[in-house]
Write an enzyme that holds these catalytic residues in place. Sequence first.
Site, short mmCIF file in Angstrom:
data_model
loop_
_atom_site.label_atom_id
_atom_site.label_comp_id
_atom_site.label_asym_id
_atom_site.label_seq_id
_atom_site.Cartn_x
_atom_site.Cartn_y
_atom_site.Cartn_z
N ASP A 105 0.82 -1.21 0.00
CA ASP A 105 0.00 0.00 0.00
C ASP A 105 0.86 1.26 0.00
O ASP A 105 1.90 1.33 0.67
CB ASP A 105 -0.87 -0.03 1.28
CG ASP A 105 -1.86 1.13 1.35
OD1 ASP A 105 -2.75 1.19 0.51
OD2 ASP A 105 -1.71 1.98 2.27
N GLU A 122 1.55 -0.26 -4.95
CA GLU A 122 0.55 0.74 -5.29
C GLU A 122 1.23 2.09 -5.45
O GLU A 122 1.65 2.71 -4.47
CB GLU A 122 -0.54 0.84 -4.22
CG GLU A 122 -1.71 1.70 -4.70
CD GLU A 122 -2.23 2.72 -3.71
OE1 GLU A 122 -3.24 3.35 -3.99
OE2 GLU A 122 -1.60 2.92 -2.65
C1 ARE Z 1 -9.52 8.17 6.23
C2 ARE Z 1 -10.47 9.33 5.96
C3 ARE Z 1 -9.70 10.63 5.88
C4 ARE Z 1 -8.91 10.83 7.16
C5 ARE Z 1 -8.01 9.63 7.39
C6 ARE Z 1 -7.27 9.71 8.71
O1 ARE Z 1 -11.17 9.10 4.73
O2 ARE Z 1 -10.64 11.69 5.73
O3 ARE Z 1 -8.12 11.98 7.05
O4 ARE Z 1 -8.80 8.43 7.41
O5 ARE Z 1 -8.18 9.56 9.77
C7 ARE Z 1 -8.00 4.65 2.61
C8 ARE Z 1 -9.07 5.69 2.24
C9 ARE Z 1 -8.84 6.99 2.96
C10 ARE Z 1 -8.74 6.75 4.46
C11 ARE Z 1 -7.53 5.85 4.66
C12 ARE Z 1 -7.22 5.55 6.12
O6 ARE Z 1 -9.04 5.91 0.85
O7 ARE Z 1 -9.97 7.84 2.70
O8 ARE Z 1 -8.60 7.99 5.15
O9 ARE Z 1 -7.80 4.58 4.02
O10 ARE Z 1 -8.31 4.99 6.76
C13 ARE Z 1 -3.34 8.76 -2.50
C14 ARE Z 1 -2.21 7.78 -2.21
C15 ARE Z 1 -2.64 6.33 -2.37
C16 ARE Z 1 -3.93 6.04 -1.60
C17 ARE Z 1 -4.99 7.02 -2.08
C18 ARE Z 1 -6.32 6.81 -1.36
O11 ARE Z 1 -1.11 8.07 -3.04
O12 ARE Z 1 -1.60 5.53 -1.88
O13 ARE Z 1 -4.53 8.38 -1.83
N1 ARE Z 1 -4.37 4.64 -1.74
C19 ARE Z 1 -4.06 3.65 -0.67
C20 ARE Z 1 -5.20 2.69 -0.44
C21 ARE Z 1 -6.37 3.40 0.22
C22 ARE Z 1 -5.95 3.89 1.60
C23 ARE Z 1 -4.55 4.31 1.68
C24 ARE Z 1 -3.67 4.23 0.62
C25 ARE Z 1 -4.03 4.68 3.00
O14 ARE Z 1 -5.55 2.05 -1.63
O15 ARE Z 1 -7.51 2.57 0.33
O16 ARE Z 1 -6.78 5.00 1.99
O17 ARE Z 1 -3.58 3.46 3.61
C26 ARE Z 1 -3.85 11.88 -6.73
C27 ARE Z 1 -2.48 11.34 -6.37
C28 ARE Z 1 -2.57 10.01 -5.65
C29 ARE Z 1 -3.53 10.11 -4.49
C30 ARE Z 1 -4.90 10.56 -5.00
C31 ARE Z 1 -5.93 10.67 -3.90
O18 ARE Z 1 -4.38 11.12 -7.78
O19 ARE Z 1 -1.70 11.17 -7.53
O20 ARE Z 1 -1.30 9.62 -5.19
O21 ARE Z 1 -3.63 8.80 -3.88
O22 ARE Z 1 -4.76 11.82 -5.63
O23 ARE Z 1 -5.53 11.62 -2.97
#
Ligand code: ARE
Length: 498
Positions: free
Chosen positions: A198, A234
């Site tokens: 991740d 990822e």
């Molecule tokens: C949650 C709440 C937030 C709060 C946080 C802390 O939604 O409001 O601030 O908790 O309390 C997942 C959810 C998030 C969640 C998080 C933790 O999607 O909403 O936050 O779990 O519970 C970026 C990263 C990429 C990431 C995406 C979501 O680069 O790595 O954001 N994806 C992975 C997973 C997700 C997961 C996480 C990472 C965290 O697949 O499921 O989040 O472990 C542009 C950029 C991207 C960016 C994208 C979105 O496109 O190029 O890099 O992705 O914008 O911001």
Amino acid sequence: HSKRQILQSSSTIVHLFEWRWNDIAEECGRYLAPNGFGAVQISPPSENVIVTQPWRPWWERYQPVSYNLCSRSGTEQELRDMICKCNAVGVKIYADVVINHMCAPDMGEGRRRSTCGSFFNASKREFPSVPYTASHFNDDKCPTLSGNIETYQDIYQVRNCRLVGLLDLAQDQEHVRGRIVDYMNRLVDMGVAGFRVDACKHMWPEDLKNIYSKLHDLNATWFPHGSRPLIYQEVIDLGDEPVKAIEYSGLGLVTEFKYGAMLGSVIRKWNQGKLADLKTWGEHWGLLPSDEALVFLDNHDNQRGHGAGGASVVTFREPRIYKMAVAFMLAHPYGVPRLMSSYRWDQRVVGGKDQNDWMGPPSYPDGSTKPVPIQPDGSCGEGWVCEHRWPSIRNMVMFHNVVDGEPLANWWDNGENQIAFGRGNQGFIVINNDDCPLDVTLYTGLAEGTYCDVISGQMSGGCCSGKQLTVRKDGRAHFTISHSDPDPVIAIHTHSKL
Ligand code: ARE
Ligand code: CA
């Protein structure tokens, strides 16, 4: 090839999003192995924070509080049992590991807010069951005032600040790498075949390289001596940020997010896109080299507006174009394919944003996840979508195995949205995404004979329950596909020959 060889060549991964370990264990033996699926991506197995506002969102599993192996999907014993049962039938398990961060600092403290009852104190950054303390986080290295990532244009923020506020681990420290390596090696020793890592964009490539180099070889009970874990990272690289996928592609596979965004756009015919354009699909489109790419149409984030990919991404909610796009993905040689297997939730879109994008899996009032019931017709009940059990998707997984290693061949298109192509002389697919019927005779490369279309039906006991296609002595066959067909695709292969 024999049936056994075909099952062994299988590489298709299915993400059984939020499934319980016990259900996955059963699915491996009763469905995945016999249908040629190669592997399952599981939801994060590590202990996480219990979030109650909103109520038990799926994303709580991306906020670890320790590397103990208990979660909504089950206990450590159930995890072990699942890995064993799936390996026994030749289906690999890839674990989703969250190693960039722990939970958010406002997640409280105590033993009652974690899935295994481990103590933690988020605001003090204390996670004694790992153990991590405040000094193991990046707070001092992050250049922003908030401590969070404020722009993706600065690589130091992206790597050293908090992703959506999550406490950012310092993987440049030996202690932190050691705990991560121990966690991943515990899973390797239990029998997992690899990892979805991740948030790799948010970790320095050299730290990841260091971590991967210390991973054990796969468990020799199930895998040849010296086998290495498969790692797919990822990294969301749509081309507009300084952190690039190629910084990571030397370390393992990388998730190719352009794939689903661009294919979705073509299948929707946006921006004058048409299927005929896909003749050059692959690196020509600015995608990673094929052998470095993990490809998919939608994932657990972008099917609900998280992550990246945007509005063009297709999901189970539009079954007709979804099935067409999946058929293309599994028929085409580019990349290692991953299928999404979802659960349904009620969307409530306000101002372009789904207010229910947090909703967790089908569950009981106490928050525990419901089992996945299988209905008499093979579909799933209780809100589980099980795209991987849709008959045409299932049969395309077998197509993918049968044509494994064969080059793309005999491309045909009508200049618009009718296309056809083969894979060596092993398989042939025809797709009609135009608003008019397809009626054409094409060279297939296949041997003379009668073939069963695996989209409208399938072979069983020497009989075909779907359309039959006749390949003549000259390798040509006549195809018709109505533009109102709910599944406007025909696919035949050497193992669907009558
Ligand atoms: C949650 C709440 C937030 C709060 C946080 C802390 O939604 O409001 O601030 O908790 O309390 C997942 C959810 C998030 C969640 C998080 C933790 O999607 O909403 O936050 O779990 O519970 C970026 C990263 C990429 C990431 C995406 C979501 O680069 O790595 O954001 N994806 C992975 C997973 C997700 C997961 C996480 C990472 C965290 O697949 O499921 O989040 O472990 C542009 C950029 C991207 C960016 C994208 C979105 O496109 O190029 O890099 O992705 O914008 O911001
Ligand atoms: Ca980081």
